[in-house]
Enzyme design. Structure first.
Site: not given
Length: 127
Positions: A80, A11, A83-84, A110, A107
């Site tokens: 991110q 990209r 992007g879209g 967090s 399991e």
């Protein structure tokens, strides 16, 4: 992470590949370091299991907590980067992002893992 590395190499923005940008390189360096830490934590937990150590439960909780949270950070960073386009169902990233979220639930969530680790720390610190 490899899907993100491949995409960053291909990209181009403003005439340069994303992979040439310091911020992208730093993000991948952080993920690679976190992945190594997760691998070492899992290896240690496996070794403790072989030793039938009393420390196994805490080490396993720490490894699972770190690895599942790290996987979430990795998926988020790569999404991110895309992007879209990362949300499109025809790309595997959309499924990966969704699946990785489940790692922080299955399991032991967090939060439960953090409680296990915290209780161990508190017991060891008590007089």
């Amino acid at each position: 992470m490899s899907i993100g590395v491949e995409y960053a190499a291909q990209r181009k923005t403003f005439g340069r590949p994303l992979a040439d940008r310091d911020s992208v390189q730093f993000a991948f360096a952080n993920l690679a370091t976190e992945l190594r830490a997760a691998d070492l934590m899992v290896t240690r937990a496996a070794w403790l299991a072989d030793q039938e150590s009393n420390d196994l439960h805490v080490a396993a909780a720490q490894a699972k907590l770190w690895a599942s949270e790290m996987a979430g950070r990795a998926a988020d960073m790569v999404l991110q980067l895309f992007g879209g386009a990362g949300y499109m169902a025809d790309l595997p990233l959309e499924r990966i992002y969704r699946d990785v979220r489940a790692y922080r639930i299955g399991e032991g969530t967090s939060e439960i893992l953090r409680l296990q680790v915290a209780r161990s720390v508190m017991r060891r610190s008590s007089p």
